[in-house]
Design a protein around this motif. Structure first.
Motif, PDB file in Angstrom:
ATOM      1  N   PRO A   1       1.055  -1.596  -0.111  1.00  0.00           N
ATOM      2  CA  PRO A   1      -0.425  -0.243  -0.171  1.00  0.00           C
ATOM      3  C   PRO A   1       0.519   1.362   0.189  1.00  0.00           C
ATOM      4  O   PRO A   1       0.162   2.188  -0.061  1.00  0.00           O
ATOM      5  CB  PRO A   1      -0.960   0.075   0.935  1.00  0.00           C
ATOM      6  N   GLU A   2       2.199   1.123   0.643  1.00  0.00           N
ATOM      7  CA  GLU A   2       3.061   2.510   0.780  1.00  0.00           C
ATOM      8  C   GLU A   2       3.651   2.536  -1.329  1.00  0.00           C
ATOM      9  O   GLU A   2       3.678   4.106  -1.647  1.00  0.00           O
ATOM     10  CB  GLU A   2       4.111   1.718   0.886  1.00  0.00           C
ATOM     11  N   VAL A   3       2.577   1.734  -2.288  1.00  0.00           N
ATOM     12  CA  VAL A   3       3.751   2.088  -3.790  1.00  0.00           C
ATOM     13  C   VAL A   3       2.390   2.010  -4.616  1.00  0.00           C
ATOM     14  O   VAL A   3       2.187   2.950  -5.275  1.00  0.00           O
ATOM     15  CB  VAL A   3       4.910   0.701  -3.629  1.00  0.00           C
ATOM     16  N   SER A   4       2.134   1.062  -4.336  1.00  0.00           N
ATOM     17  CA  SER A   4       0.527   0.780  -4.693  1.00  0.00           C
ATOM     18  C   SER A   4      -0.497   1.920  -4.848  1.00  0.00           C
ATOM     19  O   SER A   4      -0.660   2.526  -3.313  1.00  0.00           O
ATOM     20  CB  SER A   4       0.019  -0.359  -4.688  1.00  0.00           C
ATOM     21  N   ARG A   5      -2.277   2.185  -5.394  1.00  0.00           N
ATOM     22  CA  ARG A   5      -2.711   2.852  -4.713  1.00  0.00           C
ATOM     23  C   ARG A   5      -3.524   2.728  -4.851  1.00  0.00           C
ATOM     24  O   ARG A   5      -5.358   3.573  -4.265  1.00  0.00           O
ATOM     25  CB  ARG A   5      -3.147   4.890  -6.751  1.00  0.00           C
ATOM     26  N   LYS A   6      -4.075   1.802  -4.989  1.00  0.00           N
ATOM     27  CA  LYS A   6      -4.984   1.082  -4.730  1.00  0.00           C
ATOM     28  C   LYS A   6      -5.210   0.678  -3.437  1.00  0.00           C
ATOM     29  O   LYS A   6      -4.453   0.568  -1.940  1.00  0.00           O
ATOM     30  CB  LYS A   6      -5.107  -0.541  -4.658  1.00  0.00           C
ATOM     31  N   LEU A   7      -7.008   0.622  -2.711  1.00  0.00           N
ATOM     32  CA  LEU A   7      -7.387   0.580  -1.401  1.00  0.00           C
ATOM     33  C   LEU A   7      -7.950  -1.045  -0.875  1.00  0.00           C
ATOM     34  O   LEU A   7      -8.305  -0.548   0.417  1.00  0.00           O
ATOM     35  CB  LEU A   7      -8.511   2.100  -1.448  1.00  0.00           C
ATOM     36  N   ILE A   8      -8.195  -0.877  -1.792  1.00  0.00           N
ATOM     37  CA  ILE A   8      -9.004  -2.259  -1.548  1.00  0.00           C
ATOM     38  C   ILE A   8      -7.435  -3.510  -2.017  1.00  0.00           C
ATOM     39  O   ILE A   8      -7.314  -3.470  -3.366  1.00  0.00           O
ATOM     40  CB  ILE A   8     -10.365  -2.954  -2.382  1.00  0.00           C
ATOM     41  N   LEU A   9      -6.923  -4.338  -0.704  1.00  0.00           N
ATOM     42  CA  LEU A   9      -6.060  -4.769  -1.713  1.00  0.00           C
ATOM     43  C   LEU A   9      -6.389  -6.692  -1.886  1.00  0.00           C
ATOM     44  O   LEU A   9      -6.902  -7.020  -0.487  1.00  0.00           O
ATOM     45  CB  LEU A   9      -4.347  -4.776  -0.570  1.00  0.00           C
ATOM     46  N   ASP A  10      -6.344  -7.251  -2.829  1.00  0.00           N
ATOM     47  CA  ASP A  10      -5.877  -8.645  -2.310  1.00  0.00           C
ATOM     48  C   ASP A  10      -5.007  -9.673  -1.376  1.00  0.00           C
ATOM     49  O   ASP A  10      -3.789  -8.761  -1.724  1.00  0.00           O
ATOM     50  CB  ASP A  10      -5.486  -9.116  -3.467  1.00  0.00           C
ATOM     51  N   THR A  11      -5.050 -10.666  -1.521  1.00  0.00           N
ATOM     52  CA  THR A  11      -3.964 -10.981  -0.291  1.00  0.00           C
ATOM     53  C   THR A  11      -3.516 -12.445  -1.018  1.00  0.00           C
ATOM     54  O   THR A  11      -4.552 -13.468  -2.138  1.00  0.00           O
ATOM     55  CB  THR A  11      -4.479 -11.191   1.177  1.00  0.00           C
ATOM     56  N   THR A  12      -2.761 -13.344  -0.308  1.00  0.00           N
ATOM     57  CA  THR A  12      -2.787 -14.372  -0.407  1.00  0.00           C
ATOM     58  C   THR A  12      -3.612 -15.960  -0.366  1.00  0.00           C
ATOM     59  O   THR A  12      -3.826 -16.364  -1.095  1.00  0.00           O
ATOM     60  CB  THR A  12      -1.186 -15.021  -0.167  1.00  0.00           C
ATOM     61  N   ASP A  13      -4.845 -15.283   0.989  1.00  0.00           N
ATOM     62  CA  ASP A  13      -5.691 -15.817   0.924  1.00  0.00           C
ATOM     63  C   ASP A  13      -6.246 -15.214   0.686  1.00  0.00           C
ATOM     64  O   ASP A  13      -7.101 -14.265   0.547  1.00  0.00           O
ATOM     65  CB  ASP A  13      -5.735 -15.662   2.625  1.00  0.00           C
ATOM     66  N   PRO A  14      -7.492 -16.715  -0.911  1.00  0.00           N
ATOM     67  CA  PRO A  14      -8.713 -15.726  -1.489  1.00  0.00           C
ATOM     68  C   PRO A  14      -9.131 -15.005  -0.602  1.00  0.00           C
ATOM     69  O   PRO A  14     -10.713 -15.075  -1.135  1.00  0.00           O
ATOM     70  CB  PRO A  14      -9.083 -16.831  -1.821  1.00  0.00           C
ATOM     71  N   GLY A  15     -10.084 -15.888   0.640  1.00  0.00           N
ATOM     72  CA  GLY A  15     -11.405 -15.461   1.093  1.00  0.00           C
ATOM     73  C   GLY A  15     -10.487 -14.211   2.537  1.00  0.00           C
ATOM     74  O   GLY A  15     -11.356 -14.321   3.093  1.00  0.00           O
ATOM     75  N   VAL A  16      -9.442 -13.193   2.132  1.00  0.00           N
ATOM     76  CA  VAL A  16      -9.489 -12.773   3.080  1.00  0.00           C
ATOM     77  C   VAL A  16      -8.655 -11.169   2.102  1.00  0.00           C
ATOM     78  O   VAL A  16      -7.838 -11.598   0.798  1.00  0.00           O
ATOM     79  CB  VAL A  16      -8.453 -12.259   3.744  1.00  0.00           C
ATOM     80  N   LYS A  17      -9.782  -9.905   2.147  1.00  0.00           N
ATOM     81  CA  LYS A  17      -9.271  -8.759   1.656  1.00  0.00           C
ATOM     82  C   LYS A  17      -9.283  -7.268   2.245  1.00  0.00           C
ATOM     83  O   LYS A  17      -9.438  -7.733   3.750  1.00  0.00           O
ATOM     84  CB  LYS A  17     -10.034  -8.165   0.485  1.00  0.00           C
ATOM     85  N   LEU A  18      -7.918  -6.756   2.249  1.00  0.00           N
ATOM     86  CA  LEU A  18      -7.603  -5.767   3.335  1.00  0.00           C
ATOM     87  C   LEU A  18      -7.758  -4.625   2.369  1.00  0.00           C
ATOM     88  O   LEU A  18      -7.889  -4.409   1.419  1.00  0.00           O
ATOM     89  CB  LEU A  18      -5.948  -5.489   3.577  1.00  0.00           C
ATOM     90  N   VAL A  19      -8.894  -3.363   3.696  1.00  0.00           N
ATOM     91  CA  VAL A  19      -9.066  -1.927   2.837  1.00  0.00           C
ATOM     92  C   VAL A  19      -8.213  -1.287   3.910  1.00  0.00           C
ATOM     93  O   VAL A  19      -7.621  -0.791   4.698  1.00  0.00           O
ATOM     94  CB  VAL A  19     -10.487  -1.992   3.149  1.00  0.00           C
ATOM     95  N   VAL A  20      -7.508  -0.486   2.959  1.00  0.00           N
ATOM     96  CA  VAL A  20      -6.975   0.796   3.754  1.00  0.00           C
ATOM     97  C   VAL A  20      -6.804   2.076   3.599  1.00  0.00           C
ATOM     98  O   VAL A  20      -7.895   2.732   2.557  1.00  0.00           O
ATOM     99  CB  VAL A  20      -5.329   1.130   3.160  1.00  0.00           C
ATOM    100  N   VAL A  21      -7.206   2.375   5.584  1.00  0.00           N
ATOM    101  CA  VAL A  21      -8.318   3.276   5.553  1.00  0.00           C
ATOM    102  C   VAL A  21      -7.550   4.110   6.420  1.00  0.00           C
ATOM    103  O   VAL A  21      -6.144   4.192   6.496  1.00  0.00           O
ATOM    104  CB  VAL A  21      -9.729   3.124   5.801  1.00  0.00           C
TER     105      VAL A  21
END
Ligand code: AMP
Length: 222
Positions: A38-58
């Motif tokens: 997230p320090e590099v990407s501008r995405k605010l919803i990040l996929d993770t290596t676990d397909p059942g978990v997403k991160l939102v950066v707020v």
């Protein structure tokens, strides 16, 4: 994490900076690694290596809002932010023990006689009002959004309420810690409805995180 019994992904709200840096190794231990930085990407919803978990950066102070309203199922937030938010729309099952620091009142190292009514600069307006009210001290709270240490230097305030870790920032600005309000670390918070609708997945995540920080499991189980 264990295989999902509920199909929807778990959404975890997290803020950039120190909490993110300290939380990622913990999440990695339970198999959750963001696929973008997230320090590099501008995405605010990040996929993770676990397909059942997403991160939102707020923003750090928005984490409890996202979790209370169910926009995220789980969040990682500092105790300072949770005390300031002062809500009860989520559970707080786990102290992750990361991003530790203290919330303190600080003032000039060479303090002169305090004036009649202290002016206190802080981003923690609610905590600050409650702290001084409990002591019966009348204060004027000046809300700031950053660089609190500057306020006494330029005559904006007599005191600040801010996070202190090593104390180096206070010292570098001619300030010293005066009163210890509370210890701070990051907590896992959980949306109340999501705990019911995604029960198995969320309790598994909390149990695994508890094990990885050496805490006892808050909701039973191994
Ligand atoms: P220090 O100079 O080590 O005492 O750090 C103080 C500065 O870092 C202040 O600007 C604080 O707001 C910030 N800080 C310290 N600990 C934390 C933390 N756990 N999370 C976020 N900011 C922090």
């Amino acid at each position: 994490m264990n295989p999902a019994s509920d199909s929807e992904a778990i959404v975890i709200a997290v803020s950039k900076g120190r909490i993110f840096k300290d939380a990622m190794p913990l999440l990695a231990r339970v198999g959750v690694r963001p696929t973008d930085d997230p320090e590099v990407s501008r995405k605010l919803i990040l996929d993770t290596t676990d397909p059942g978990v997403k991160l939102v950066v707020v923003r750090a102070s928005d984490v409890p809002t996202y979790v209370e309203y169910g926009a995220a199922d789980v969040g990682i937030a500092g105790k300072d932010v949770l005390l300031e938010y002062d809500g009860d729309g989520y559970y707080e099952p786990l102290d992750l023990g990361i991003a530790r620091c203290r919330l303190m009142v600080a003032g000039p190292a060479a303090d002169c006689m305090p004036p009649n009514r202290l002016r206190v600069a802080t981003k923690y307006a609610g905590i600050t009002r409650r702290w001084f009210a409990e002591k019966g001290v009348q204060v004027e709270v000046i809300k700031l959004y950053g660089s609190m240490e500057l306020a006494p230097l330029v005559g904006l305030a007599d005191r600040i309420v801010d996070l202190v870790d090593t104390g180096n920032t206070l010292k570098a600005n001619g300030l010293r810690p005066l009163e210890h309000i509370c210890d701070v670390s990051s907590r896992l918070i959980v949306n109340k409805a999501a705990l019911k609708t995604k029960h198995l997945r969320i309790t598994a995540l909390v149990r695994q995180l508890a094990a990885s920080v050496g805490a006892s499991s808050p909701w039973g189980g191994a």
